[in-house]
Enzyme design. Structure first.
Site, short mmCIF file in Angstrom:
data_model
loop_
_atom_site.label_atom_id
_atom_site.label_comp_id
_atom_site.label_asym_id
_atom_site.label_seq_id
_atom_site.Cartn_x
_atom_site.Cartn_y
_atom_site.Cartn_z
N ARG A 28 0.84 -1.19 0.00
CA ARG A 28 0.00 0.00 0.00
C ARG A 28 0.88 1.24 0.00
O ARG A 28 1.96 1.25 0.60
CB ARG A 28 -0.93 0.04 1.22
CG ARG A 28 -2.08 -0.96 1.18
CD ARG A 28 -3.09 -0.59 0.10
NE ARG A 28 -4.26 -1.44 0.12
CZ ARG A 28 -4.40 -2.56 -0.58
NH1 ARG A 28 -3.40 -2.99 -1.32
NH2 ARG A 28 -5.53 -3.25 -0.54
N GLU A 62 -4.73 7.14 -4.87
CA GLU A 62 -5.01 6.38 -6.09
C GLU A 62 -6.39 6.72 -6.63
O GLU A 62 -7.34 6.80 -5.84
CB GLU A 62 -4.90 4.88 -5.81
CG GLU A 62 -3.48 4.44 -5.44
CD GLU A 62 -3.35 2.94 -5.23
OE1 GLU A 62 -4.38 2.22 -5.30
OE2 GLU A 62 -2.23 2.47 -5.00
N HIS A 111 -1.65 -0.18 -9.76
CA HIS A 111 -2.16 -1.13 -8.76
C HIS A 111 -2.67 -2.40 -9.45
O HIS A 111 -3.84 -2.77 -9.33
CB HIS A 111 -3.26 -0.49 -7.92
CG HIS A 111 -3.43 -1.15 -6.58
ND1 HIS A 111 -3.85 -0.47 -5.46
CD2 HIS A 111 -3.24 -2.43 -6.17
CE1 HIS A 111 -3.92 -1.29 -4.44
NE2 HIS A 111 -3.55 -2.50 -4.84
#
Length: 328
Positions: free
Chosen positions: A238, A267, A286
């Site tokens: 993360r 994000e 991601h």
């Protein structure tokens, strides 16, 4: 009587059919409008189970779900879920870390190779018409094989990264974890150590721990200063675990050779993020688990986690807070 289950995200047809067969299913697609949110909260009133991805759950959310027993997230990460609030209510939380471990580890190795061999940078160099002679030495990369790999966190994903590094590239593996991981030590020669030693000795540092209050900004300016000069940092966990401003400074100064980032603190990543301006950063959107096979396997796992727990036969290997079942 079949349990009431709320589905908050789309799932493949086979998973949907299984949920419909074994529960009273109420479907919602990430409600956003006020009317949808009201209906979503109304559905939660009788729900014993909740399944979805990107779930944001805290005490206020749980107030709408007084009968809730099980939450199943279609993800490995659960940083948007207040686990303590669920545990205090006796609500079990399950994730799908086992289903995506191998694919996410593949992403880590892809980033390691891409940064070490400057794949993205040289792809642009070729496309821009600069390949008119042999590659100048200033564009040479570094080897991955035989180097030292430091893994921060040795859960299911970290163990798969260790497997690939040790067995595929002959890497020496160091790791940090609150408790030893005897399987990784036996199978891959991994050695548990403190974070300071891992940072100072590793040529590649790979972050695999979940984002928690304890791991937020785990790697800041002081930690990066302790990293081995010209080391490469990989983050597949993360974004909030790494201080992005400190990382940008360490990369710009040349102390770190590069970074491979699948995750960012915000994000989608903002266009003005300084990390995106650096040639020695490989940035991905991601995609750690983003293959068709793995996303399907994650949905299957999440459905099974939910239905087994509601049937009183939980798979504790996937339980985030097994203490609600009286397990350690």
């Amino acid at each position: 009587m079949k349990p009431v289950v709320v589905l908050a995200s789309p799932v493949p047809d086979d998973v949907l059919q299984q949920l419909e067969a074994q529960s009273q299913l109420r479907r919602f697609d990430a409600p956003r409008a006020k009317a949808d949110l009201a209906a979503f909260h109304a559905a939660l009133a009788d729900a014993e189970g909740l399944i979805g991805v990107g779930l944001k759950i805290d005490a206020a959310f749980l107030a709408h779900a007084p009968k809730l027993k099980v939450v199943s997230t279609i993800s490995a990460g659960y940083d948007t879920i207040k686990v303590d609030d669920l545990t205090a209510r006796g609500v079990a939380l399950f994730n799908t870390s086992g289903a995506l471990a191998g694919t996410t580890a593949d992403t880590a190795l892809a980033l390691m190779l891409a940064v070490a061999r400057r794949v993205v940078e040289l792809d642009r160099w070729v496309r821009d018409g600069h390949w008119r002679q042999n590659l100048p030495a200033e564009f040479f990369g570094v080897d991955v094989q035989g180097k030292t790999l430091g893994i921060i966190g040795m859960g299911s994903i970290g163990a798969e990264v260790a497997r690939r590094g040790a067995l595929g590239f002959g890497m020496r593996v160091l790791y940090t974890k609150r408790t030893p991981h005897p399987q990784a030590e036996q199978a891959f020669g991994a050695r548990r150590c403190e974070l300071d030693e891992l940072l100072s000795q590793s040529d590649f540092v790979c972050v695999t721990v979940p984002l928690t209050p304890q791991t937020r900004n785990l790697l800041g300016a002081a930690e990066m200063a302790r990293m081995k000069p010209k080391a490469i940092l990989i983050n597949i966990a993360r974004g909030g675990i790494i201080d992005e401003a400190a990382l940008a400074a360490a990369l710009a100064s040349g102390h770190l050779a590069g970074a491979g980032l699948d995750v960012f603190e915000t994000e989608p990543v903002l266009a003005d993020n300084p990390l995106l301006q650096l040639a020695n950063v490989v940035a991905l959107p991601h995609i750690g688990s983003a293959t068709q096979e793995t996303r399907h396997a994650m949905a299957v796992s999440a459905g099974q986690n939910l239905l087994r727990a509601l049937a009183g036969e939980p798979d504790l290997a996937n339980a985030v807070n097994p203490g609600v079942f009286g397990a350690a």
